[in-house]
Design a protein around this motif. Structure first.
Motif, short mmCIF file in Angstrom:
data_model
loop_
_atom_site.label_atom_id
_atom_site.label_comp_id
_atom_site.label_asym_id
_atom_site.label_seq_id
_atom_site.Cartn_x
_atom_site.Cartn_y
_atom_site.Cartn_z
N LEU A 60 11.67 81.82 11.79
CA LEU A 60 10.24 81.71 12.12
C LEU A 60 9.41 81.73 10.84
N MET A 61 9.81 82.54 9.88
CA MET A 61 9.07 82.59 8.62
C MET A 61 9.12 81.25 7.90
N VAL A 62 10.28 80.65 7.77
CA VAL A 62 10.37 79.39 7.02
C VAL A 62 9.74 78.24 7.79
N ALA A 63 9.70 78.33 9.11
CA ALA A 63 9.06 77.28 9.90
C ALA A 63 7.55 77.29 9.73
N GLY A 64 7.00 78.47 9.41
CA GLY A 64 5.56 78.58 9.22
C GLY A 64 4.76 78.56 10.50
N ASP A 65 5.42 78.75 11.64
CA ASP A 65 4.70 78.80 12.91
C ASP A 65 3.93 80.12 13.03
N PRO A 66 2.94 80.18 13.90
CA PRO A 66 2.15 81.41 14.04
C PRO A 66 3.04 82.61 14.35
N TRP A 67 2.70 83.74 13.74
CA TRP A 67 3.47 84.97 13.89
C TRP A 67 2.98 85.69 15.13
N THR A 68 3.50 85.28 16.27
CA THR A 68 3.06 85.82 17.55
C THR A 68 4.25 86.37 18.32
N PRO A 69 4.00 87.29 19.25
CA PRO A 69 5.10 87.76 20.09
C PRO A 69 5.81 86.63 20.81
N ALA A 70 5.07 85.63 21.27
CA ALA A 70 5.68 84.53 22.00
C ALA A 70 6.65 83.75 21.12
N ASN A 71 6.24 83.46 19.89
CA ASN A 71 7.12 82.70 19.00
C ASN A 71 8.33 83.54 18.56
N LEU A 72 8.12 84.82 18.34
CA LEU A 72 9.24 85.70 18.01
C LEU A 72 10.24 85.77 19.16
N ALA A 73 9.74 85.95 20.37
CA ALA A 73 10.63 86.01 21.53
C ALA A 73 11.39 84.71 21.70
N ASP A 74 10.73 83.58 21.50
CA ASP A 74 11.42 82.29 21.56
C ASP A 74 12.58 82.25 20.58
N ARG A 75 12.35 82.73 19.37
CA ARG A 75 13.39 82.70 18.33
C ARG A 75 14.54 83.64 18.67
N PHE A 76 14.24 84.82 19.20
CA PHE A 76 15.29 85.76 19.57
C PHE A 76 16.19 85.15 20.66
N VAL A 77 15.57 84.53 21.64
CA VAL A 77 16.33 83.94 22.75
C VAL A 77 17.16 82.77 22.24
N ALA A 78 16.54 81.92 21.41
CA ALA A 78 17.25 80.73 20.93
C ALA A 78 18.43 81.10 20.04
N ALA A 79 18.26 82.11 19.19
CA ALA A 79 19.34 82.51 18.29
C ALA A 79 20.55 83.00 19.07
N PHE A 80 20.31 83.74 20.13
CA PHE A 80 21.43 84.23 20.95
C PHE A 80 22.03 83.10 21.78
N ALA A 81 21.19 82.27 22.39
CA ALA A 81 21.68 81.23 23.30
C ALA A 81 22.57 80.21 22.58
N ARG A 82 22.26 79.90 21.34
CA ARG A 82 23.04 78.90 20.60
C ARG A 82 24.36 79.47 20.09
N ASP A 83 24.45 80.81 20.03
CA ASP A 83 25.61 81.45 19.41
C ASP A 83 25.83 82.83 20.02
N PRO A 84 26.14 82.92 21.32
CA PRO A 84 26.31 84.23 21.96
C PRO A 84 27.42 85.03 21.28
N ARG A 85 27.17 86.32 21.12
CA ARG A 85 28.16 87.15 20.43
C ARG A 85 28.06 88.60 20.85
N GLU A 86 29.11 89.36 20.52
CA GLU A 86 29.13 90.78 20.77
C GLU A 86 28.32 91.51 19.70
N GLY A 87 28.09 92.78 19.94
CA GLY A 87 27.42 93.63 18.96
C GLY A 87 26.08 94.14 19.42
N TYR A 88 25.46 93.44 20.38
CA TYR A 88 24.20 93.93 20.94
C TYR A 88 24.46 95.15 21.82
#
Length: 277
Positions: free
Chosen positions: A59-87
């Motif tokens: 999100l930082m390198v993309a330069g998109d607005p630093w909002t809860p909505a954009n952060l939540a989108d990134r958290f979901v996308a990072a997990f969905a593209r590469d589900p893994r243990e550890g959470y």
């Protein structure tokens, strides 16, 4: 910075809450170890600490607005593209069922004071001012850890990187400096097992940083605490990577065998270049 923190995460994952005698016997830095009970995490694989850090960095390198909505989108996308243990178990199950960032925000109960917001805060420490760091760390923490301690731990973890990145003083003084910016006894040395609270992981990371002059020494110190040591190592190695006072001597055996799939070592290196740029 991203490779170093991922090495800390992956190495520490082999020892997270493991028996002290196991830690003493295997904390040699000769290679990654298989956790005695968490068999779903293979040696050399990073965990949620790194994956959620990637979401913040992207999100930082993309330069998109630093909002809860954009952060939540990134958290979901990072997990969905590469589900893994550890959470954490309940959060892992939550991510398996959440549809997108909006759904995430509708359903999340951000009442935790654990270490989830602190473990992913390192990239925020590269921002230009203390005020920027405190604001961005608070916003991202509040998405999942909207508690005084959850936010303070995230701010302190990000400020550790800010301190080293800007070479603000000797490493033994890092805790005292952070205590001047964020309420908390960050200068008190941590002793013993590290529990699940965010303040605990950050305090242990700062203690290890204050007493280390090389990355390898630092990593061993982080793991030797026992407990939630992958998070301690993630926070500490991120800050150390930006410090001229810490010799960058992580063993090649750890760097070269860090996972290198689509979002592994090479991806981390490329994103790190963009982040620092």
């Amino acid at each position: 910075m991203l490779i170093e923190l991922a090495v800390g995460d992956a190495y520490g994952a082999g020892f997270e809450y493991a028996p002290p005698e196991f830690v003493t016997a295997h904390n040699t830095l000769r290679g990654y170890v298989q956790h005695p009970t968490h068999l779903g995490i293979r040696p050399g694989a990073y965990t949620d600490d790194t994956q959620m850090t990637l979401a913040v960095a992207e999100l930082m390198v993309a330069g998109d607005p630093w909002t809860p909505a954009n952060l939540a989108d990134r958290f979901v996308a990072a997990f969905a593209r590469d589900p893994r243990e550890g959470y954490a178990g309940r959060f892992h199950d939550f991510l398996l069922t959440v549809a997108d960032g909006a759904d995430f925000l509708r359903r999340i109960r951000p009442e935790s004071d654990k270490s989830g917001a602190a473990m992913r805060a390192a990239p925020i420490g590269l921002l230009p001012t203390v005020a920027d760091v405190l604001h961005h760390a608070r916003v991202q923490a509040a998405v999942t850890h909207d508690t005084p301690d959850g936010i303070a731990a995230a701010q302190a973890a990000a400020l550790a990187v800010y301190y080293t990145h800007n070479d603000l003083g000797p490493l033994p003084e890092i805790g005292a400096w952070i205590a001047g910016q964020v309420p908390g006894d960050w200068a008190r040395p941590w002793r013993g097992k590290v529990g699940s609270k965010g303040r605990m992981s950050v305090a242990a990371a700062l203690t290890a940083l204050a007493g280390s002059t090389s990355a390898s020494e630092l990593l061993r110190r982080c793991v030797a605490f026992t407990g939630d040591v992958d998070t301690v190592a993630t926070i500490a190695l991120a800050a150390a990577a930006r410090s001229a006072q810490v010799t960058p001597d992580l063993p090649p055996a750890l760097v070269e065998t860090l996972e290198n799939g689509r979002y592994g070592r090479d991806y981390l290196a490329e994103l790190n270049t963009r982040l620092l740029g």
